[in-house]
Design an enzyme around this catalytic site. Structure first.
Site, mmCIF file in Angstrom:
data_model
loop_
_atom_site.group_PDB
_atom_site.id
_atom_site.type_symbol
_atom_site.label_atom_id
_atom_site.label_comp_id
_atom_site.label_asym_id
_atom_site.label_seq_id
_atom_site.Cartn_x
_atom_site.Cartn_y
_atom_site.Cartn_z
ATOM 1 N N ARG A 259 0.858 -1.180 0.000
ATOM 2 C CA ARG A 259 0.000 0.000 0.000
ATOM 3 C C ARG A 259 0.902 1.241 0.000
ATOM 4 N NH1 ARG A 259 -3.405 -2.756 -1.459
ATOM 5 N NH2 ARG A 259 -5.463 -3.216 -0.612
ATOM 6 N N GLU A 288 -3.936 7.160 -4.846
ATOM 7 C CA GLU A 288 -4.266 6.652 -6.175
ATOM 8 C C GLU A 288 -5.600 7.237 -6.648
ATOM 9 O OE1 GLU A 288 -4.192 2.411 -5.736
ATOM 10 O OE2 GLU A 288 -2.192 2.492 -4.867
ATOM 11 N N HIS A 306 -1.477 0.022 -9.773
ATOM 12 C CA HIS A 306 -2.098 -0.914 -8.818
ATOM 13 C C HIS A 306 -2.645 -2.128 -9.558
ATOM 14 C CE1 HIS A 306 -4.076 -1.167 -4.590
ATOM 15 N NE2 HIS A 306 -3.856 -2.360 -5.066
#
Lengths: 343, 313
Positions: A259, A288, A306
């Site tokens: 993360r 993000e 991601h």
């Protein structure tokens, strides 16, 4: 009777009406925002569950929940939906949360525990793909694969000759931050490249053959690269900070497939811009899909949206797993991938 | 040794050039536009040639250098050296095996992951701002996929060992079946390509292996198959490969080598399912130095009448 029923529902064929009625007998699953690939999931499991879809309604979320979700017992979400205590208060009937992610930082687990709400996650479904990507990003940074490809596509090989040399993998000390199911898959793969594996975890693991370091700083001091594979929580937030990055050193590489919030992103950008790190392979970011623009100018950074977990194969596996968890819940059986199970 | 003439076939390493300059009378072939004249003038001085993957010692060059004793290669591949002619004339040949095995194998796996998981396209996606508008698409998993290797030598075996760590079943094609290996053997390349999803070229380039990847092999690999070439460009029928990729008849390709380096077919530049590298298989600082040291070591050994470090038998 039939004639008057038809005249009351002029827009629906009888078949569709019957199908809708069938649907309404199915166990209900609340979905606030659709996880990626939800359409496929819905089509596949339309005969098993009735999805109560908040985003399709013109009502505000609060109104929608009070009107349509008061008896729904299961919630399906992705890492993109924050399941806060506030939200849980608005849907008191919820007894199960199924998340499509391996990460849990978007769910207020304390509140779930208080309310006796069971939680199921993606288990190990993504671990291999994420480990593959972590290794891929590591090779990419050391061997300059992405920047070399860019060099070729810009026509520079013919104009400028050879691209700059990369760095060997063999013998590199790789510090794995978080030795869970992803971390262990990364370790297994990198051993085959003759990397030296080290790790940090909340606690030393007695059956793990690699040297353990009690803090990420100490791990960084003894590593040529850090691969972040741990969960994001209050303890790990900004755990990779300027102290850790200084300890890693100018020849150090960071790979993050966990993360964004685990790394102090602003500091990392500064370290990279000032040449205080050799490079980075990043699949995740603090905000993000926003990515610090300064990284776009750097050739020694590989950026990924991601996507580490998302292969077609894992997606299919995930669909099956989500459905299996929901079915288990609705039939009073144990969850397949419980984070906590109160059933 | 400073009087010994040494001809370097093309630029390959400034470190190697510097070191050879200190020890020999070094001639940089690329600095002489009139090559025939240069060779005529210096035919009796040049006793060694240093070549690499790009240029070496063909029959014509060997014939122009009557005092040639040794060809030392800054590569493990020998396709640019006329080995038959060297053997005829008793010219020694050396190369750089082992020191580059790990790097080339590492790169092969890097190419596989970058191709299957579209890492180059992902990076472009982020840099272009496209991520703000939506997620990237699903890609293809690497772990567990079947890997077929053409040539199970040092490099092929090193690739197999790494792929095994990703739980990939390994199969191979070789001129002859190897007794001491657990991997599955296929007697033809077409058979191998029909039975694997990722096909890796890791054999030497010879007359027999030129265009070993042809239309038939590409068709057998198919629209879900991926070709990885860390061998030599001429291993692959390049126009056939390009056409298959553009048409979607082949799933993807990770290429470190091309038929006419540094030319790369421009049709490939717009494809997301290919990764294009400028021949960097052994391209690390550490390995290139080790290769250069081997070249120097071999030359010194020869001119001091000591056993060669890495002679080509």
């Amino acid at each position: 009777m039939l004639a008057s029923a038809s005249s009351l529902l002029p827009a629906l064929s009888l078949g569709k009406y019957m199908a809708q009625a069938q649907q309404e007998k199915l166990p209900q699953v609340l979905v606030i925002r659709p996880p990626a690939g939800f359409k496929t999931f819905e089509e596949r499991f339309s005969k098993k569950f009735q999805f109560v879809k908040a985003w399709e309604s013109s009502l505000s979320i609060d109104l929608f929940l009070s009107n349509h979700a008061l008896h729904v017992t299961a919630l399906l979400c992705s890492a993109g939906t924050r399941v806060t205590s506030d939200l849980l208060r608005k849907v008191p009937s919820i007894r199960l949360i199924v998340t499509t992610s391996a990460g849990l930082n978007h769910i207020d687990l304390t509140e779930c525990r208080c309310r006796g709400i069971s939680v199921a996650d993606a288990g190990d479904v993504f671990s291999e793909d994420v480990a593959d990507t972590a290794v891929g990003l590591f090779i990419d940074v050391l061997r300059k694969i992405i920047s070399s490809d860019r060099y070729v596509r810009r026509g520079l090989w013919t104009v400028n000759g050879e691209y700059s040399l990369g760095s060997k993998l063999q013998g590199k000390r790789v510090g794995i931050v978080g030795y869970g199911s992803i971390g262990s898959e990364v370790a297994k793969r990198l051993e085959a490249f003759s990397c030296i594996i080290l790790y940090n975890s909340r606690k030393k693991k007695p059956y793990v053959p690699y040297p353990f370091f009690p803090t990420v700083s100490e791990l960084a001091t003894n590593s040529d690269a850090l691969i972040i594979c741990c969960a994001l929580n209050d303890q790990t937030h900004h755990m990779v900070n300027d102290e850790v990055m200084s300890a890693l050193g100018r020849e150090g590489v960071i790979v993050n497939v966990a993360r964004g919030g685990i790394i102090d992103e602003k500091e990392m950008v500064r370290f990279l811009r000032e040449g205080e790190l050799k490079g980075a392979g990043l699949d995740v970011f603090e905000n993000e899909p926003s990515v610090p623009k300064e990284l776009f100018q750097l050739d020694n950074v590989v950026l990924s949206p991601h996507a580490a977990a998302f292969s077609e194969e894992s997606f299919l596996g995930l669909c099956e797993l989500m459905a299996a968890n929901l079915e288990a819940f609705f039939s009073g059986k144990p969850l397949l991938t419980p984070v906590m199970d109160f059933i | 040794m400073e009087a010994i003439g040494l001809l370097m076939a093309c630029p390959m390493s400034s470190y190697l050039e510097e070191e050879l300059d200190k020890r020999f009378n070094l001639f940089r072939f690329w600095n002489f536009p009139q090559k025939q004249e240069f060779l005529k003038e210096n035919r009796n001085i040049i006793r060694a040639v240093v070549g690499n993957a790009g240029a070496g010692a063909d029959a014509e060059l060997i014939d122009s250098l009557p005092k040639l004793e040794i060809v030392a290669n800054y590569s493990v591949g020998l396709d640019k050296v006329d080995l038959v002619k060297c053997k005829e004339k008793g010219i020694k040949v050396t190369n750089t095996p082992d020191v580059l095995t790990d790097d080339v194998a590492d790169l092969a796996i890097g190419l596989i992951i970058a191709t299957l998981r579209r890492i180059c396209a992902c990076d472009r996606y982020v840099r272009s701002g496209a991520w703000k508008k939506g997620d990237f698409k699903l890609t293809t998993k690497f772990t567990g996929k079947s890997v077929g290797i053409i040539g199970l030598g040092r490099i092929g075996s090193a690739i197999a060992k790494r792929a095994e760590a990703f739980n990939c079943p390994i199969s191979y094609y070789s001129r002859t079946e190897k007794r001491d290996t657990k991997y599955k053997y296929y007697p033809t390349v077409v058979d191998l390509a029909s039975n694997c999803q990722i096909l890796v070229v890791a054999c030497p380039l010879t007359e027999e292996t030129r265009h070993i990847i042809n239309r038939q092999v590409i068709d057998s690999l198919g629209p879900k198959g991926v070709l990885i070439n860390i061998g030599r460009g001429p291993h692959v029928d390049e126009p056939e490969l390009v056409s298959a990729l553009v048409d979607g008849r082949l799933g993807g390709a990770g290429l470190d080598v091309f038929e006419n380096e540094p030319e790369v077919p421009k049709e490939l530049f717009s494809l997301d399912n290919v990764v294009l590298l400028p021949h960097v298989g052994s391209g690390t600082v550490e390995t290139r130095k080790a290769m250069a040291d081997l070249v120097i070591g071999n030359l010194e050994a020869h001119f001091m009448n000591k056993p060669l470090l890495t002679p080509v038998v």
